[in-house]
Design an enzyme around this catalytic site. Structure first.
Site, PDB file in Angstrom:
ATOM      1  N   ASN A   1      57.170 -39.963 -54.390  1.00 59.20           N
ATOM      2  CA  ASN A   1      57.705 -39.661 -53.058  1.00 59.20           C
ATOM      3  C   ASN A   1      57.484 -38.198 -52.754  1.00 59.20           C
ATOM      4  O   ASN A   1      58.142 -37.354 -53.349  1.00 59.20           O
ATOM      5  CB  ASN A   1      59.203 -39.956 -53.002  1.00 59.20           C
ATOM      6  CG  ASN A   1      59.821 -39.479 -51.696  1.00 59.20           C
ATOM      7  OD1 ASN A   1      59.485 -39.988 -50.626  1.00 59.20           O
ATOM      8  ND2 ASN A   1      60.697 -38.480 -51.779  1.00 59.20           N
ATOM      9  N   GLU A   2      56.565 -37.913 -51.889  1.00 60.08           N
ATOM     10  CA  GLU A   2      56.261 -36.548 -51.421  1.00 60.08           C
ATOM     11  C   GLU A   2      56.386 -35.507 -52.539  1.00 60.08           C
ATOM     12  O   GLU A   2      56.904 -34.412 -52.342  1.00 60.08           O
ATOM     13  CB  GLU A   2      57.100 -36.172 -50.181  1.00 60.08           C
ATOM     14  CG  GLU A   2      58.604 -36.160 -50.358  1.00 60.08           C
ATOM     15  CD  GLU A   2      59.348 -35.588 -49.149  1.00 60.08           C
ATOM     16  OE1 GLU A   2      59.036 -35.948 -48.011  1.00 60.08           O
ATOM     17  OE2 GLU A   2      60.252 -34.749 -49.380  1.00 60.08           O
TER      18      GLU A   2
HETATM   19  O1  AHR Z   1      64.296 -38.889 -44.969  1.00 59.16           O
HETATM   20  C1  AHR Z   1      65.055 -37.907 -45.566  1.00 59.16           C
HETATM   21  C2  AHR Z   1      64.325 -37.208 -46.694  1.00 59.16           C
HETATM   22  O2  AHR Z   1      63.214 -36.536 -46.199  1.00 59.16           O
HETATM   23  C3  AHR Z   1      63.741 -38.096 -47.754  1.00 59.16           C
HETATM   24  O3  AHR Z   1      64.648 -38.437 -48.730  1.00 59.16           O
HETATM   25  C4  AHR Z   1      62.654 -37.270 -48.340  1.00 59.16           C
HETATM   26  O4  AHR Z   1      61.602 -38.048 -48.855  1.00 59.16           O
HETATM   27  C5  AHR Z   1      62.238 -36.381 -47.198  1.00 59.16           C
HETATM   28  O5  AHR Z   1      62.180 -35.064 -47.561  1.00 59.16           O
END
Ligand code: AHR
Length: 648
Positions: free
Chosen positions: A381-382
């Protein structure tokens, strides 16, 4: 200026200046030109337990801190008895403490010990739920708890639902408790409605009882599922008709530190055996809403499940909340990677394996022998694209590809639409030929307009894109009509580029009043009400009017309009979306289609650009629906989205 910049500035100028052309512009749908096949899974949703989206939100459990596992690690102000109060009535004296010797099970180590010490009357515990417990007159509630008699004469516990002022709203009596842990269940019907009720457990005998997993569920959950979801919230999510649902996050997936990575296996099986954990958004996850419930919800709403697992690394923003913890991104020790990879492979077996397989049998035991038809799996995730990430991502990716070539892996390219992690993430994706990568961006409305051609130039021979998180963040981060219309304009480009943009989901989905970690969100709610933002309606209009084939639309220069036409070959419908982000109306006519003389359904979303649908908004802005004749001249009002659906 390069070509892209010139095109952008032409587009922006046309949006700002050229609206209001004197004669109607003709939008010609090029039904004769070769059409483009686009993703059938384009518009979906992203669920994360952020802002009380799960516990206290979508998950219908009414008791907060039901298993006494809250701790200062979750939130500095919390402990095992948060949301619980000792009750002493009629002169009785007692006490409550939390113990962890001989617990219900190792995953659920804490329990309350209630001691009735002296006097006549009643000693008990009271729970205030999540900002109060909502009861509806005549409806039934399933109460359960695990308990054991530790000392004194075994007695019966009385279970009462009471209003804030002590009025009795329902009650039941449990059979005398045994000396070992045992589950006790009973149904209570509410005699009256209340928004802020309490659950009260009372003992009348001197002695000590141990209590754990105290639970109260409305019987009316979404699809009447036990351990189910809050019906009204689940329904508005279902009403979007998303093609897929990503879960369980977000940052929640890769976690705040290595010990906070989300492990799906902790979230299945009997709820009292699941492992609760700290929520990275500074509260607590019971995991009562776990992987089984996520898969089941996806099936119930017809959305493809898109689980996301950590890429063997924790969030790069880790370590700022728990004193003494390591800051920054870290990778799981390499000797733990084989078992972590196995955990990922086991997830695929849990979703799709036969009921006779090890993990498929656990799905079957939960009541779902048929597979959940998992097609997609997000890995990461990112994440910051560090050497630790690269190494671990490749191990996981190679293992999934080798064992499950039928699964489409979604990789990750950092938290922003450009920059080092974005570039390095794309390099990883290109080196490994990852089928899809997950892009994230939360940007001002202007960015969405200036990047209206972002995907026109993407190399079609590379990975496809899943825009896993995006939202236009307007002034003070409010979900204004202006932000929604900007998103709509951008979404027309996603349709236009639906051959390379495979999926997209607005984020975050849910936020509970009083517990908001992040804004804007798509849906706001409290215990009794739900507010659908204008952005929600944009998502819904696109998802319910999506197609599988994109058709070019031509129009006069500088009209100020943004358009997209798609055909849904399944139903034969032709759908035109017209966005006017400008400040003046634009007249238009539709041409080029054989359905010219026919009527069509028109949805129009427009109003004050700064309008916001909040819980307190008396008259929320919603789309209007009308039947129109295609041959007539129409107006695209300022700041508007029009969807015209020709055919069923
Ligand atoms: O959507 C909120 C947050 O934004 C998520 O948890 C994260 O992946 C992003 O930084």
């Amino acid at each position: 200026m390069n070509r892209k910049t010139i095109l952008c500035s032409i587009l922006l100028n046309s949006m700002i200046l050229a609206a209001g052309a004197e004669s109607a512009t003709t939008l010609t749908i090029q039904t004769d030109e070769p059409s483009k096949v686009i993703s059938p899974d384009l518009f979906g949703i992203f669920f994360e337990d952020i802002s009380y989206a799960a516990d206290g939100g979508l998950y219908a459990e009414l008791i907060q801190n039901r298993s006494f596992e809250y701790s200062p690690n979750d939130n500095k102000r919390w402990n095992s008895l948060t949301c619980w109060d000792l009750v002493q009535r009629g002169g009785a004296k007692g006490s409550v403490e939390v113990q962890d010797n001989a617990p219900l099970n190792a995953n659920n180590p804490h329990y309350a010990v209630l001691s009735f010490e002296s006097g006549a009357g009643e000693v008990g515990l009271q729970n205030i739920g999540f900002d109060g417990i909502v009861l509806k007159q005549g409806e039934k509630y399933d109460f359960s708890l695990f308990a054991k008699q530790l000392a004194g004469t075994p007695g019966s516990l009385q279970v009462r639902l009471e209003s804030k002022t002590g009025e009795l709203l329902g009650e039941a009596t449990l059979p005398p408790l045994k000396s070992g842990w045992q589950k006790y269940s009973i149904t209570i019907q509410a005699s009256n409605s209340a928004d802020s009720a309490r659950l009260v457990l009372l003992s009348r005998q001197k002695g000590k009882v141990a209590l754990d997993m105290v639970s109260l569920f409305p019987q009316k959950t979404f699809h009447n599922r036990p351990n189910g979801l809050r019906a009204d919230l689940a329904q508005v999510i279902a009403d979007i008709h998303p093609k897929f649902m990503r879960f369980p996050g977000g940052c929640l997936t890769h976690g705040d530190g290595l010990d906070n990575i989300y492990h799906w296996k902790n979230t299945i099986g009997p709820v009292e055996q699941r492992k609760a954990q700290r929520n990275t958004w500074r509260y607590h996850q019971t995991t009562g809403l776990g992987y089984f419930e996520y898969f089941q919800f996806c099936e119930d709403i017809g959305a493809k499940p898109v689980p996301v697992v950590a890429a063997g690394v924790c969030c790069q923003n880790s370590g700022h909340y728990i004193p003494g913890s390591i800051k920054g991104p870290q990778g799981l020790p390499m000797d733990q990677m084989p078992s972590y990879i196995q955990e990922v492979l086991d997830l695929i077996e849990y979703a799709n394996g036969p009921a006779s397989s090890v993990w498929g049998s656990k799905r079957a035991a939960a009541g779902h022998p048929q597979p959940f038809h998992l097609e997609y799996l997000g890995v990461g995730n990112e994440d910051a694209i560090t050497p630790a990430f690269r190494e671990r991502f490749k191990l996981i990716y190679d293992a999934v590809k080798a064992k499950h070539p039928e699964i489409t892996v979604i990789g990750t390219v950092g938290p922003f639409p450009t920059g080092r992690d974005f570039d390095e993430g794309w390099k990883v994706a290109n080196e490994l030929s990852v089928p899809i990568v997950d892009e994230h961006y939360y940007m001002p409305p202007q960015w969405f307009l200036s990047n209206f051609q972002r995907y026109d130039h993407y190399d079609r021979s590379h990975s496809k894109v899943y825009i896993g998180e995006y939202a236009a963040h307007d002034d003070r981060r409010r979900p204004t009509l202006r932000s929604a219309i900007t998103e709509a304009a951008y979404m027309t480009q996603l349709e236009r580029n639906g051959d390379v943009v495979h999926m997209a989901s607005y984020a975050p989905l849910l936020a509970k009043e009083g517990h908001i970690n992040w804004s804007p969100d798509l849906i706001y709610f409290n215990n009794t009400r739900v507010a659908l933002t204008i952005n929600y309606y944009v998502q819904q209009l696109f998802a319910t009017n999506s197609g599988d084939t994109w058709l070019p639309v031509t129009m006069g220069e500088n009209t100020g309009l943004v358009c997209s036409a798609v055909r849904d070959r399944r139903t034969g419908s032709l759908i035109l979306k017209i966005v006017n982000p400008g400040a003046t109306p634009v007249s238009y006519k539709i041409a080029g289609i054989k359905e010219g003389g026919k009527s069509a359904t028109k949805y129009l979303l427009t109003g004050d650009p700064m309008a916001v649908n909040e819980l307190s908004t008396p008259q929320p802005l919603i789309p209007t629906k009308s039947i129109i004749s295609i041959s007539s001249e129409m107006d695209a009002p300022p700041c508007s989205l029009t969807v015209i659906r020709i055919g069923s």
